[in-house]
Design an enzyme around this catalytic site. Structure first.
Site, PDB file in Angstrom:
ATOM      1  N   THR A 104      39.950  45.324   8.456  1.00  0.00           N
ATOM      2  CA  THR A 104      38.560  45.022   8.222  1.00  0.00           C
ATOM      3  C   THR A 104      38.365  43.368   8.406  1.00  0.00           C
ATOM      4  O   THR A 104      39.183  42.503   7.768  1.00  0.00           O
ATOM      5  CB  THR A 104      37.907  45.154   7.009  1.00  0.00           C
ATOM      6  OG1 THR A 104      38.036  46.628   6.914  1.00  0.00           O
ATOM      7  CG2 THR A 104      36.065  45.089   6.957  1.00  0.00           C
ATOM      8  N   GLY A 144      43.166  45.083   0.414  1.00  0.00           N
ATOM      9  CA  GLY A 144      43.874  45.082  -0.958  1.00  0.00           C
ATOM     10  C   GLY A 144      45.315  44.657  -0.962  1.00  0.00           C
ATOM     11  O   GLY A 144      45.847  44.649  -0.153  1.00  0.00           O
ATOM     12  N   GLU A 203      37.260  53.338   4.610  1.00  0.00           N
ATOM     13  CA  GLU A 203      37.805  54.533   5.351  1.00  0.00           C
ATOM     14  C   GLU A 203      36.606  55.059   6.422  1.00  0.00           C
ATOM     15  O   GLU A 203      36.633  56.445   6.555  1.00  0.00           O
ATOM     16  CB  GLU A 203      38.381  55.375   4.607  1.00  0.00           C
ATOM     17  CG  GLU A 203      39.673  55.010   3.869  1.00  0.00           C
ATOM     18  CD  GLU A 203      40.634  54.478   4.744  1.00  0.00           C
ATOM     19  OE1 GLU A 203      40.768  54.666   5.910  1.00  0.00           O
ATOM     20  OE2 GLU A 203      41.362  53.351   4.168  1.00  0.00           O
TER      21      GLU A 203
END
Lengths: 665, 801
Positions: free
Chosen positions: A143, A182, A425
């Site tokens: 992303t 993350g 997702e």
């Protein structure tokens, strides 16, 4: 201190009509699974190395630190205990991490799995072992600031330089900065970066590259790398979601994952054989997410229902003692349909996992025929279950009144940890539209005379199609609202009709001389509705089929009531669809409303036992309100005393601000 | 108007916007100084600019970092001719090449020219905020949205404010607030609970000093506007609730004694009602006030753990006095809930008084700046005069005298509920709409046509379907709240004079609307948050804070289900009253808001085409029909149960789900009707009227589609008509699209107040997000977790790479 159980809860448990242990076995898949899960849980609970402090009183930085510490212990312990089955590792982590949010988690879930799927044997040899041993920590950076779900829009570039045999990775714009991954902000020293591949002057689309980002030894960002934490979020305090900007940063050619596509030393691009294979990972993750939706909702229901059995309020009859709030019809109406939903989603999750494993075997044998449907179905179900769960957790929280707003309830935490599922997702609306695309394709296929199979086979029966006249009889004339099977048929009809309406509206828009894409956009609200109806049907169907597999009669009876409640509640919420399409009559809808209220009364005595069957340990619920022993108020008071604001009797701000305020005004 | 200086209503939005920009530059700590600029401009560009950062500085583009840090101390600012502004932009462009790949449209050159006038306009409040250099230019995708507004945004703002003079006054107050660094909200997202609390107290203190200096009184509009500008991020909010309760429930002597003490902050007071074991159900509260005639004192006592007062704001650390709701026991008889002023902390050293246990209840979803607290009283004695006695008294000998109805105690709750709607709850939805809609014209994603550039996400029908109903709802509640406020003011003075005839209706209306507004605003704000995708999850978007704040309103000041059921009781009573006396007299005796129960009803909706559903008359009647049918239904269900021998209370409990449904339909009807009526009064503003009418239509039709079953069930709407509603609804989305930005701009929230990286007026979303993230303590402070845990893990590998 002797732990005494709250009297209300004791009574509730004594009055259950079934044995919760048997239901727990069903939820775990088998008695053996239950036994092993508990064994692992006890390993953790009895181990002094696992300290479970209350995260609510810690700052974000402290929470991150705790999570890193736990991850580090975890790696050691999993090895020590010899746990290797992925499911078992999952159980282990769930109890240990509580939120299941860990900064090094991406190393396992994304970095390693991407390596396995897309790396060559040589690449796996080089990277896999160190990554598994946490000698390097990797993350997965896809992303960007400006692009999420729409992959083709990603802007990061990887340009091949044949002279040095290197790729030059670059973030050309602000919007191209990698954002959200993350573990990227502080923890990782490597990232798999998705970038647009340029070689010999041509763009070949997205490919994956292993990029070292921090210096081994000092953990400092490498020259050309700008990396950091994206700041505070709604939840996920323990996670260092990060940003990454690369400035003409060079990596060797071997760092491109080349199992499928390749760039030769001279810059020649060799394209992959099939791109369907990447569907596999997505299907797996989405099926996992559906299971997580079920678990999060089950936790929320456990807390809200136990608390509602302990809390007394108001009066139903004057002069009598205050009733448990679970005796109020409105409270039952808030919570029991959600409880039914948690069970429904559990079975959907189990089905998806099973299907994934089955199809994976087919894929192993080169059979990819079922993959498109499965991919389409999982997209929609991920969206359907996460949207529903999102609202349902929040409803559970609100059903706990003011105390639900306090972090002591554990519910805010469950909510903020779960809600990103609606966007990550694959953003839910986009997911619904993917399913819709498959539905439209299937519809067209039937329209052109070919039958479709699988979950969409109902399209073969559409009256407007009538390919096979004898199938008209399939349309039931009378829906029996006490039969799960008959209700499944009603949902099937609704799905068929809404798919047809969307398809016709789409055709109408196309015929108005609009481009296909514009027509698609102008029909998208209808298309999402059709996908939702499809997913709703699938859920009802899977739940009602599950009933047939259950041997124990009392357990079957209680699940049957939940299945009926789930189905009827959905009808009452979407009554417009069922009426408008003449699937149910006015008086049937009235009966549905009535039957729901009867079911609330029927389920009421089993409510606490039904949440007990989820078998959550108190520590993984993280809730004062949802304690198994029901001693809510005493512990609420104890909990509050730990608040940092209570450290000293007179807060320093009194001297700084209040006192001057009083004297100056 | 002259007091306003540079603002004149005739000027275009764009101009004002540009002119207002620099004032923050001047005031804000983020100022970029002129001296620094040449240095920075000379700094290496492109790749080198990134590499030039010393690794210690971290990863951020040091230009912003350094300049902001230094700028905080320096006075000389960039508010020079626009050249320096361009310099910064150019330097920035070098750091962040191609931030906006599209060619700049002509218009921006005009705004560049206008920037030269900046120094002359420094006294206007700031729209574009934070002193960020990039925000001197409006993002072209935002600019294009504002280029041809279909109505005058400023005039709509004036309507929302209740007149141009209010708008002017509000902006004046905002300029005072925003020019003061103490009030900056910038670091809110990075602060701990303790820090937020301390900042909240500090701000409150500072605000009162300013108010005193400028002569703003406690109930003035200025104060209200200051509260709005500060997003209520102030401690001691309950002080105000205490005052309102005092004025509603206290005798004249009591008001005269306590109000000045409060106003001068000689005491800090809170309102303590909710207990650990009891909330909305007042009669269940366990705290006792037992009258001791010998000493003429009340003995305040918490007899059980569950009687502990729990949740009151300001109670945990701040308050010196609490207005405690307790069961009055005098001469051995229980007289129900009454309010008592109880001193809890020493006025000397702030320590707890003997017999008092109090503290903070711990972390919550939001309201971190408030010390929600607990309070246990152990036989604490207070003088007889401390019982508020407008509606009930205890004479020295212990005789109890009642002066009002049983409902009079609810009065203070009504007061609070009414003021919450417009001052607290609805603005949170308005802000969520502004942020989500502005972000949706900047965010581009996928293509609508293969040949086009990526489309603004607001051009997707699904995105419009998510956001526009929320925008419509915010407007609906604004107008509904305003008319409730008017009705409240009418009836309030009568009630204070002990004329209670309007109280039941006022109570029902305020309960129902509080429940509906809080429910819809909570769902709406969360929808807006999720409509921003991943970035909506970042606190820097401002949305998580809005959501977690607004959601509290569903339970505070009356749990929503309980409130809806109170409305339902009122509805059933009114319905039965109308049935009992079907003559013309009943119509006059029915309260105004339920008069429609006896109005002639249609059995079937007469609409023949989708366009027919765009008539307020038609959809208002449709809503009336459904509400009446459900009210009738719920009353009949209740009657049937009673006739079959069920106990009255059991019968009520067993029919509450349908009562709830009826109450919700009633509230929706009231809101549709109120919105439509408010718009009729805007005849003199046809362009605004038209834009708002679409929102009103959308609100009504969205509601019909969400509960289509209720409209279909008795055949009032046919299936074909529901299709017409759907098609009218989808067409409206398309029509509202072009006004979307103007409609959100009209709410006129400053950037400082929105405090959102996604929702700023200028649309420079990504730059701001990147910049703000770098200020996070996680980036500015070290990483102890690495030293302690990660390093040992990684060490073994070092030699092999």
């Amino acid at each position: 201190m002797a732990v005494t159980m709250n009297e209300d809860l004791r009574r509730e448990r004594a009055s259950a009509s079934f044995n919760p242990e048997l239901l727990t076995h069903i939820l775990d898949g088998s008695p053996e699974n239950t036994r092993r899960r508990r064994e692992i849980e006890n390993l953790i609970l009895n181990d002094p190395d696992f300290k479970h402090e209350d995260l609510n009183f810690l700052t974000r930085s402290q929470r991150y630190e705790v999570a890193v510490r736990k991850s580090a212990t975890l790696v050691k312990k999993i090895r020590e205990f010899g746990i290797s089955d992925p499911d078992e590792i999952m159980w282990f982590k769930k109890l240990h991490m509580i939120n299941f949010v860990e900064p090094v988690g991406l190393n396992f879930s994304m970095f390693i799995s991407t390596l396995l799927n897309q790396g060559t044997t040589a690449q796996n040899e080089k990277w896999l072992l160190p990554a598994q041993g946490l000698q390097i920590i990797g993350t997965y950076a896809q992303t960007e600031l400006g692009h999420g779900t729409h992959l083709r829009g990603l802007e990061t570039t990887a340009t091949y330089d044949p002279e040095t045999q290197e790729f030059v990775l670059n973030s050309p714009t602000v919007t191209s900065i990698k954002w959200w991954p993350g573990g990227l902000g502080k923890t990782s020293n490597h990232a798999i970066v998705l970038a647009q591949l340029y070689t010999q002057g041509k763009c070949y689309g997205l490919h994956a590259f292993i990029v070292p980002i921090r210096e081994i030894g000092t953990h400092k960002p490498l020259p050309g790398i700008t990396v950091g934490d994206i700041g505070p979020k709604f939840g996920y305090d323990e996670m260092d979601n990060g940003y990454l900007k690369m400035d003409h940063y060079r990596i060797p050619r071997e760092n491109m994952l080349m199992k499928h596509a390749q760039v030769k030393p001279d810059g020649t691009y060799v394209k992959p054989v099939s791109n369907k294979l990447t569907y596999g990972t997505m299907v797996f993750i989405r099926s996992f997410l559906v299971g997580e939706a079920a678990r999060s909702l089950a936790k929320a229901c456990t807390i809200a229902i136990r608390y509602s059995a302990v809390r007394h309020q108001s009066e139903i009859k004057p002069g009598e003692p205050e009733p448990q709030i679970l005796d109020f019809q409105t409270q039952q109406y808030k919570l029991f349909p959600l409880l039914a939903t948690a069970y429904a989603f559990h079975f959907v999750g189990a089905y998806m996992k099973e299907t994934y494993h089955r199809i994976n075997e087919d894929i192993g044998q080169g059979d990819l025929s079922e993959l498109p449907e499965l991919h389409a179905l999982t997209a929609g179900l991920k969206a359907f279950t996460s949207w529903t769960t999102n609202a349902a957790i929040e409803a559970c929280r609100m059903a706990c009144g003011g105390h639900g707003y306090s972090h002591c309830s554990g519910l805010p935490n469950i909510y903020v940890t779960f809600t990103p599922t609606c966007t990550f997702e694959g953003e839910n609306t986009v997911m619904m539209l993917q399913t819709a695309r498959f539905l439209m394709k299937s519809y067209d296929q039937v329209h052109s005379g070919k039958l479709v199979c699988g979950m969409v086979s109902y399209l073969n029966d559409l009256p407007s199609q009538r390919i096979q006249p004898q199938q008209v009889a399939v349309w039931p004339t009378v829906v029996d609202i006490n039969s799960p099977h008959s209700l499944t048929e009603a949902y099937r009809l609704r799905a068929a009709r809404l798919v047809e309406i969307a398809a016709k509206n789409l055709q109408t828009e196309v015929s108005h001389r609009k481009s296909k894409e514009v027509a698609w956009n102008l029909t998208s609200v209808d298309l999402v509705r059709a996908s939702e109806a499809h997913c709703h049907y699938v859920t009802v169907k899977l739940f009602s089929e599950q009933l047939l597999k259950i041997q124990d009669k009392p357990t079957q009876a209680v699940l049957r009531n939940l299945c009926l409640l789930y189905s009827l509640y959905g009808i009452s919420q979407k009554a417009g669809d069922f009426l408008q399409e003449n699937i149910l009559t006015d008086s049937q809808i009235t009966q549905v409303h009535q039957r729901i209220k009867e079911l609330l009364t029927v389920i009421r005595p089993d409510a606490v036992t039904l949440v007990d069957a989820f078998d959550f340990q108190d520590v993984s619920l993280g809730s004062v309100l949802g304690r198994y022993d029901g001693n809510v108020y005493e512990n609420l008071f104890e909990w509050a005393k730990n608040s940092p604001l209570n450290k000293d009797e007179v807060h320093e701000s009194f001297y700084k601000h209040l006192k001057p305020l009083q004297s100056k005004l | 108007m002259p007091a306003l200086g540079p603002r004149s209503p005739g000027r275009s939005r764009m101009e004002r916007h540009v002119h207002r920009a620099p004032s923050v530059c001047l005031a804000g700590p983020g100022t970029i100084t002129v001296q620094e600029l040449p240095v920075k401009v000379k700094a290496p560009q492109g790749r080198a600019a990134w590499l030039a950062q010393s690794p210690r500085e971290g990863s951020c583009p040091g230009l912003w970092h350094t300049s902001r840090r230094r700028g905080a101390r320096k006075k000389q600012t960039c508010a020079r001719p626009s050249r320096s502004g361009w310099c910064v932009t150019a330097a920035q462009a070098a750091v962040l090449p191609n931030a906006r790949p599209k060619p700049r449209p002509q218009k921006s050159r005009r705004s560049c020219r206008e920037k030269r006038q900046i120094p002359a306009r420094m006294d206007s409040p700031a729209r574009v905020s934070m002193g960020d250099a990039w925000s001197w230019q409006v993002h072209p995708d935002m600019e294009s949205e504002r280029r041809q507004p279909s109505f005058d945004v400023e005039r709509l703002t004036n309507i929302l404010d209740g007149g141009a003079e209010n708008t002017a006054l509000r902006r004046k107050v905002e300029s005072v607030i925003h020019s003061d660094p103490v009030f900056s909200l910038k670091d809110n997202y990075f602060m701990s609970q303790n820090e937020r609390y301390e900042a909240g107290v500090k701000k409150k203190f500072h605000l009162h000093m300013i108010a005193q200096r400028l002569g703003w009184s406690e109930h003035s509009r200025e104060f209200r506007y200051a509260f709005r500008a500060l997003t209520g991020d102030l401690a001691l909010g309950l002080h105000h609730i205490f005052l309102k309760s005092l004025q509603s429930l206290g005798s004249e002597e009591q008001i005269a004694k306590w109000a000045p003490l409060c106003n001068e902050f000689r005491i800090i007071a809170t309102y303590a009602q909710t207990e650990l074991g009891h909330g909305t159900y007042l009669q269940g509260l366990e705290t006792e006030a037992t009258y001791d005639a010998d000493t003429q004192e009340f003995v305040m006592h918490s007899p059980t753990l569950t009687a502990t007062k729990w949740w009151p704001g300001d109670l945990g650390r701040s308050a010196t006095h609490a207005l405690v709701l307790a069961q009055l026991i005098c001469s051995g008889a229980r007289q129900g809930m009454h309010a008592f002023i109880v001193p809890i902390r020493s006025l000397q050293d702030h320590t707890l008084l003997p017999g008092v246990t109090a503290g903070d209840i711990g972390p919550k979803m939001d309201f971190e700046y408030t010390d929600n607290g607990f309070l246990q009283l152990d036989h604490v004695r207070i003088p007889r005069e401390n019982m508020l006695s407008r509606f009930a008294q205890v004479l020295p000998d212990g005789t109890y005298i009642k002066l009002g109805t049983a409902q009079s105690n609810y009065l203070s709750m009504v007061v609070v509920r009414v003021s919450l709607l417009l001052d607290e709850i609805n603005p949170l939805l308005e802000k969520a709409c502004i942020i989500a809609i502005r972000y949706s014209v900047i965010r581009r994603q996928s293509r609508l046509r293969p040949s086009d550039p990526e489309a603004k996400v607001l051009d997707y029908q699904t995105q419009q379907h998510k956001l526009f109903p929320q925008l419509a709802t915010a407007y609906a509640f604004h107008f509904m709240g305003t008319s409730l406020q008017e009705f409240f003011e009418e009836s309030y003075s009568a009630i204070l004079d002990r004329d209670f005839s309007l109280l039941p209706e006022l109570h029902a209306l305020s309960s129902g609307l509080k429940a509906m507004v809080s429910e819809f605003c909570t769902q709406g704000a969360e929808l807006c948050r999720r409509a921003c995708g991943g970035h909506g999850y970042s606190k820097l978007s401002g949305l998580p804070s809005l959501v977690s704040r607004v959601t509290a309103s569903c339970t505070y000041e009356g749990e929503n289900t309980v409130l809806y059921l109170q409305v339902a009781r009122f509805l059933v009573k009114s319905y039965l009253q109308a049935q009992a006396s079907p003559g013309s007299t009943s119509k006059t005796s029915l309260p105004q808001s339920v008069a429609y129960l006896t109005a002639p009803d249609l059995a079937k909706c007469p609409a023949r085409r989708a366009a027919d559903f765009l008539h307020p008359e038609l959809y208002t009647r449709a809503w009336a029909h459904v509400a009446v049918r459900l009210i009738k239904d719920s009353a009949h269900h209740l009657q049937t149960r009673l006739q079959s021998g069920a106990d009255e209370h059991e019968a009520w409990n067993q029919t509450t789900v349908i009562h709830l449904q009826a109450a919700k339909a009633h509230c929706y009807y009231i809101t549709v009707k109120g919105f439509a009526e408010a718009l009729q009064k805007l005849d003199h503003e046809p362009a605004i009227q038209q834009a708002l009418q679409r929102l009103c239509d959308l609100f009504a039709l969205h509601g019909i589609l969400s509960t289509a079953g209720d409209f279909l069930q008795d055949g009032f709407l046919s299936g074909a008509q529901v299709d017409m509603v759907r098609s009218a609804y989808l067409d409206l989305l398309f029509l509202i699209r072009k006004d979307a930005i103007s409609l959100t701009d009209a709410f006129d929230f400053t950037d400082q107040c929105l405090n959102s990286a996604l929702g700023c007026y200028d649309g420079n979303v990504y730059e701001r997000l990147f910049y703000w993230a770098q200020k996070s303590p996680t980036n500015t402070q070290g990483n102890p977790a690495y030293q302690k845990y990660l390093r040992p893990l990684l060490q073994s590998w070092r030699s092999k790479l």
